[in-house]
Design a protein around this motif. Structure first.
Motif, PDB file in Angstrom:
ATOM      1  N   ASP A 284       0.809  -1.222   0.000  1.00 15.70           N
ATOM      2  CA  ASP A 284       0.000   0.000   0.000  1.00 15.70           C
ATOM      3  C   ASP A 284       0.845   1.276   0.000  1.00 15.70           C
ATOM      4  OD1 ASP A 284       0.974   0.031   2.571  1.00 15.70           O
ATOM      5  OD2 ASP A 284      -0.974   0.026   3.562  1.00 15.70           O
ATOM      6  N   SER A 285       2.143   1.137  -0.242  1.00 16.66           N
ATOM      7  CA  SER A 285       2.999   2.315  -0.365  1.00 16.66           C
ATOM      8  C   SER A 285       4.153   1.981  -1.299  1.00 16.66           C
ATOM      9  CB  SER A 285       3.547   2.752   1.002  1.00 16.66           C
ATOM     10  OG  SER A 285       4.452   1.781   1.508  1.00 16.66           O
ATOM     11  N   LEU A 286       4.724   3.013  -1.880  1.00 14.44           N
ATOM     12  CA  LEU A 286       5.840   2.799  -2.797  1.00 14.44           C
ATOM     13  C   LEU A 286       7.056   2.241  -2.066  1.00 14.44           C
ATOM     14  CD1 LEU A 286       7.142   3.000  -5.554  1.00 14.44           C
ATOM     15  CD2 LEU A 286       7.504   5.454  -5.162  1.00 14.44           C
ATOM     16  N   TRP A 287       7.299   2.726  -0.852  1.00 13.16           N
ATOM     17  CA  TRP A 287       8.474   2.228  -0.123  1.00 13.16           C
ATOM     18  C   TRP A 287       8.303   0.762   0.268  1.00 13.16           C
ATOM     19  CZ3 TRP A 287       7.897   0.474   4.850  1.00 13.16           C
ATOM     20  CH2 TRP A 287       6.819   0.945   5.595  1.00 13.16           C
ATOM     21  N   ALA A 288       7.068   0.356   0.587  1.00 11.75           N
ATOM     22  CA  ALA A 288       6.821  -1.053   0.912  1.00 11.75           C
ATOM     23  C   ALA A 288       7.015  -1.922  -0.325  1.00 11.75           C
ATOM     24  CB  ALA A 288       5.416  -1.228   1.477  1.00 11.75           C
ATOM     25  N   GLN A 289       6.584  -1.411  -1.476  1.00 18.70           N
ATOM     26  CA  GLN A 289       6.785  -2.146  -2.729  1.00 18.70           C
ATOM     27  C   GLN A 289       8.267  -2.345  -3.005  1.00 18.70           C
ATOM     28  OE1 GLN A 289       7.954  -0.534  -5.860  1.00 18.70           O
ATOM     29  NE2 GLN A 289       7.991  -2.554  -6.803  1.00 18.70           N
ATOM     30  N   ILE A 290       9.054  -1.308  -2.767  1.00 18.23           N
ATOM     31  CA  ILE A 290      10.494  -1.385  -3.010  1.00 18.23           C
ATOM     32  C   ILE A 290      11.142  -2.396  -2.081  1.00 18.23           C
ATOM     33  CG2 ILE A 290      12.650  -0.084  -2.730  1.00 18.23           C
ATOM     34  CD1 ILE A 290      11.083   2.359  -3.837  1.00 18.23           C
ATOM     35  N   LEU A 291      10.747  -2.397  -0.823  1.00 21.43           N
ATOM     36  CA  LEU A 291      11.340  -3.334   0.129  1.00 21.43           C
ATOM     37  C   LEU A 291      10.990  -4.778  -0.212  1.00 21.43           C
ATOM     38  CD1 LEU A 291      10.892  -1.496   3.544  1.00 21.43           C
ATOM     39  CD2 LEU A 291      12.830  -1.470   1.973  1.00 21.43           C
ATOM     40  N   GLU A 292       9.757  -5.016  -0.651  1.00 23.66           N
ATOM     41  CA  GLU A 292       9.389  -6.382  -1.034  1.00 23.66           C
ATOM     42  C   GLU A 292      10.180  -6.826  -2.262  1.00 23.66           C
ATOM     43  OE1 GLU A 292       5.696  -9.094  -2.609  1.00 23.66           O
ATOM     44  OE2 GLU A 292       5.255  -7.513  -1.162  1.00 23.66           O
ATOM     45  N   ALA A 293      10.384  -5.906  -3.198  1.00 19.35           N
ATOM     46  CA  ALA A 293      11.163  -6.243  -4.387  1.00 19.35           C
ATOM     47  C   ALA A 293      12.596  -6.609  -4.004  1.00 19.35           C
ATOM     48  CB  ALA A 293      11.152  -5.077  -5.361  1.00 19.35           C
ATOM     49  N   LEU A 294      13.170  -5.882  -3.066  1.00 19.18           N
ATOM     50  CA  LEU A 294      14.531  -6.191  -2.625  1.00 19.18           C
ATOM     51  C   LEU A 294      14.592  -7.567  -1.973  1.00 19.18           C
ATOM     52  CD1 LEU A 294      15.689  -2.762  -1.123  1.00 19.18           C
ATOM     53  CD2 LEU A 294      16.421  -3.800  -3.274  1.00 19.18           C
ATOM     54  N   GLU A 295      13.603  -7.860  -1.146  1.00 15.77           N
ATOM     55  CA  GLU A 295      13.613  -9.145  -0.430  1.00 15.77           C
ATOM     56  C   GLU A 295      13.282 -10.318  -1.342  1.00 15.77           C
ATOM     57  OE1 GLU A 295      12.688  -9.184   4.088  1.00 15.77           O
ATOM     58  OE2 GLU A 295      11.068  -8.038   3.161  1.00 15.77           O
ATOM     59  N   ASN A 296      12.275 -10.168  -2.189  1.00 14.72           N
ATOM     60  CA  ASN A 296      11.783 -11.304  -2.973  1.00 14.72           C
ATOM     61  C   ASN A 296      12.385 -11.394  -4.367  1.00 14.72           C
ATOM     62  OD1 ASN A 296      10.101 -12.109  -0.842  1.00 14.72           O
ATOM     63  ND2 ASN A 296       8.508 -10.684  -1.486  1.00 14.72           N
ATOM     64  N   GLU A 297      12.371 -10.304  -5.113  1.00 14.05           N
ATOM     65  CA  GLU A 297      12.918 -10.341  -6.464  1.00 14.05           C
ATOM     66  C   GLU A 297      14.455 -10.308  -6.448  1.00 14.05           C
ATOM     67  OE1 GLU A 297      10.129  -8.708  -5.814  1.00 14.05           O
ATOM     68  OE2 GLU A 297       8.745  -9.741  -7.179  1.00 14.05           O
ATOM     69  N   HIS A 298      15.018  -9.420  -5.637  1.00 15.03           N
ATOM     70  CA  HIS A 298      16.479  -9.319  -5.563  1.00 15.03           C
ATOM     71  C   HIS A 298      17.076 -10.345  -4.595  1.00 15.03           C
ATOM     72  CE1 HIS A 298      16.749  -4.970  -7.272  1.00 15.03           C
ATOM     73  NE2 HIS A 298      15.615  -5.537  -7.646  1.00 15.03           N
ATOM     74  N   GLN A 299      16.219 -10.927  -3.766  1.00 10.70           N
ATOM     75  CA  GLN A 299      16.599 -11.998  -2.843  1.00 10.70           C
ATOM     76  C   GLN A 299      17.718 -11.594  -1.879  1.00 10.70           C
ATOM     77  OE1 GLN A 299      16.885 -15.984  -4.609  1.00 10.70           O
ATOM     78  NE2 GLN A 299      15.956 -15.185  -6.490  1.00 10.70           N
ATOM     79  N   ILE A 300      17.589 -10.410  -1.304  1.00 14.29           N
ATOM     80  CA  ILE A 300      18.530  -9.986  -0.273  1.00 14.29           C
ATOM     81  C   ILE A 300      17.759  -9.682   1.002  1.00 14.29           C
ATOM     82  CG2 ILE A 300      20.298  -9.128  -1.823  1.00 14.29           C
ATOM     83  CD1 ILE A 300      19.166  -6.335  -1.528  1.00 14.29           C
ATOM     84  N   THR A 301      18.384  -9.844   2.130  1.00 23.60           N
ATOM     85  CA  THR A 301      17.739  -9.658   3.423  1.00 23.60           C
ATOM     86  C   THR A 301      17.856  -8.212   3.888  1.00 23.60           C
ATOM     87  OG1 THR A 301      19.756 -10.127   4.664  1.00 23.60           O
ATOM     88  CG2 THR A 301      18.355 -12.023   4.060  1.00 23.60           C
ATOM     89  N   PRO A 302      17.027  -7.801   4.837  1.00 20.26           N
ATOM     90  CA  PRO A 302      17.174  -6.466   5.421  1.00 20.26           C
ATOM     91  C   PRO A 302      18.566  -6.255   6.005  1.00 20.26           C
ATOM     92  CG  PRO A 302      15.041  -7.369   5.988  1.00 20.26           C
ATOM     93  CD  PRO A 302      15.806  -8.466   5.328  1.00 20.26           C
ATOM     94  N   GLU A 303      19.110  -7.296   6.648  1.00 16.01           N
ATOM     95  CA  GLU A 303      20.443  -7.178   7.248  1.00 16.01           C
ATOM     96  C   GLU A 303      21.499  -6.893   6.182  1.00 16.01           C
ATOM     97  OE1 GLU A 303      17.872  -9.464   9.983  1.00 16.01           O
ATOM     98  OE2 GLU A 303      18.306  -9.569   7.829  1.00 16.01           O
ATOM     99  N   PHE A 304      21.460  -7.645   5.093  1.00 17.59           N
ATOM    100  CA  PHE A 304      22.424  -7.430   4.012  1.00 17.59           C
ATOM    101  C   PHE A 304      22.281  -6.027   3.439  1.00 17.59           C
ATOM    102  CE2 PHE A 304      23.378  -7.131  -0.483  1.00 17.59           C
ATOM    103  CZ  PHE A 304      24.679  -7.633  -0.545  1.00 17.59           C
TER     104      PHE A 304
END
Length: 302
Positions: free
Chosen positions: A92-112
Motif C-alpha cells: 500500500d505504499s511505494l516504499w513497501a513495494q520497493i522493500l518487497e522487491a529487494l527481499e523477494n525479487e532481488h533476494q537480499i535480506t534487510p540485514e544485508f
C-alpha cells in the motif's frame, strides 16, 4: 478530458535526474536504484526491470527471468501517489513495494541491505545515513528508511507531456483551435476512447494517469494464483502495512479495502496508459505484443 491533462509545469519538464542535488536524499535513492550489488548475485538493480531510457518499462523481460513466470514489470513513472502497488495490490505504499522487491525479487535480506548501504554509502551521505550508527533503531526500521530513500528518487519521475496534452491544453485551456495538433484518425480515436456508449475505455482509464487504480478481471487472469485475492492475503501478512507504520488517518486505503467478492477472482490492477510508446508488452503477464492485440482482446471477448 481536462481532468486527464498533466500539470502545465510538465510542458517543459526535464528528466528528473538533472534536477537532483548532489548528496540529497533523491541522489542517494538514484544511486541505490541503479546499484546491481543490491541483489543476491550482484546482477540486477531496480533499473534492470524499470529501464530509464524506455519510460522505466521492462523492455528485456528481466522480470520473467528473475521470477520464473510470466509477469511484466510496469512503468514506475508517476506512481508515487497511487494507492496500491504490484499488479495484485499487495503493497500500500511505494516504499513497501520497493522493500518487497529487494527481499523477494532481488533476494537480499534487510540485514544485508542495511550493512551494504551503510558500509558503501555512508561516507558520501553522512547526514542522511546517520541512522546507520544508531543503536536505538533496529534493522527493520533502518531497512524502511533505505526503502524511503529509493522512494524519494522514484517520486521525482514524472510523465512526459505529449501531443495529446498539448491538444487538450490548446483546445480547452487556451480555447484555441487545436485540430492541427492531432491527425483526423487520432481525434476520431480520442472521441471513441472517451465515449462510454461506444467503448467505455474511460470508465477504467481515467484521470491524469489514465487509470482509476482499481482491480478488474477482464478475462486474462482467471484461475491465477497471483490475482487481487492473493494480493489481499499477502498484504495482510506483510510487515510493511501502513497501519503498522503510520497513524490510522493516513491509512484510509486499508480501511476501505474490499477483501472479498467473486469479481476479484482473476482481477489485476488497471495500468496507466501514459507514455506507452516504448512498452514492448501489455497486460499483467505481457501476453500481448502491441496495442492492436489488446484491442482485439476486448472486441473478441465482449
Amino acid at each position: 478530458m481536462k481532468e486527464t491533462l498533466l500539470d502545465e509545469s510538465l510542458r517543459d519538464h526535464k528528466t528528473a535526474l538533472f534536477n537532483i542535488e548532489d548528496n540529497s536524499l533523491q541522489a542517494l535513492g538514484y544511486r541505490l536504484f541503479n546499484d546491481k550489488k543490491l541483489s543476491k548475485n550482484g546482477d540486477i538493480s531496480c533499473s534492470s526491470c524499470h529501464v530509464p531510457e524506455n519510460n522505466f518499462h521492462d523492455i528485456n523481460n528481466v522480470s520473467h527471468d528473475v521470477l520464473g513466470r510470466d509477469i511484466k514489470a510496469p512503468s514506475i513513472v508517476g506512481v508515487s501517489t497511487q494507492p496500491w502497488f504490484f499488479w495484485n495490490g499487495r503493497a500500500d505504499s511505494l516504499w513497501a513495494q520497493i522493500l518487497e522487491a529487494l527481499e523477494n525479487e532481488h533476494q537480499i535480506t534487510p540485514e544485508f541491505t542495511v550493512n551494504y548501504v551503510c558500509d558503501n554509502y555512508q561516507p558520501s551521505f553522512q547526514s542522511i545515513l546517520a541512522f546507520c550508527d544508531s543503536t536505538q533503531i533496529d534493522i527493520t526500521e533502518k531497512f524502511t528508511l533505505i526503502g524511503k530513500a529509493i522512494t524519494s528518487y522514484v517520486a521525482t519521475l514524472k510523465h512526459t507531456w505529449t501531443r495529446y496534452d498539448e491538444y487538450i491544453y490548446t483546445q480547452f485551456i487556451q480555447q484555441q483551435d487545436a485540430s492541427h495538433l492531432l491527425s483526423y484518425d487520432e481525434i476520431r480515436g480520442l472521441k471513441l476512447f472517451f465515449s462510454r456508449d461506444h467503448t467505455g475505455c474511460v470508465d477504467c482509464h481515467s484521470g491524469q494517469r489514465f487509470t482509476n487504480d482499481s482491480f478488474f478481471a477482464i478475462g486474462t487472469g482467471i484461475g491465477s494464483n497471483d490475482d487481487r485475492i492473493a494480493g489481499i492475503q499477502k498484504y495482510k501478512s506483510s510487515e510493511f502495512k501502513c497501519e503498522d507504520w503510520d497513524k490510522a488517518s493516513n491509512c484510509m486505503n486499508t480501511r476501505f479495502m474490499r477483501t472479498s467478492g467473486p469479481d476479484l477472482k482473476g482481477a489485476f490492477k488497471v495500468p496507466s496508459l501514459r507514455n506507452l510508446r516504448h512498452s514492448p508488452r501489455f497486460m499483467h503477464d505481457g501476453r500481448f505484443g502491441n496495442l492492436e492485440d489488446v484491442l482485439n482482446h476486448y472486441t473478441e471477448s465482449t
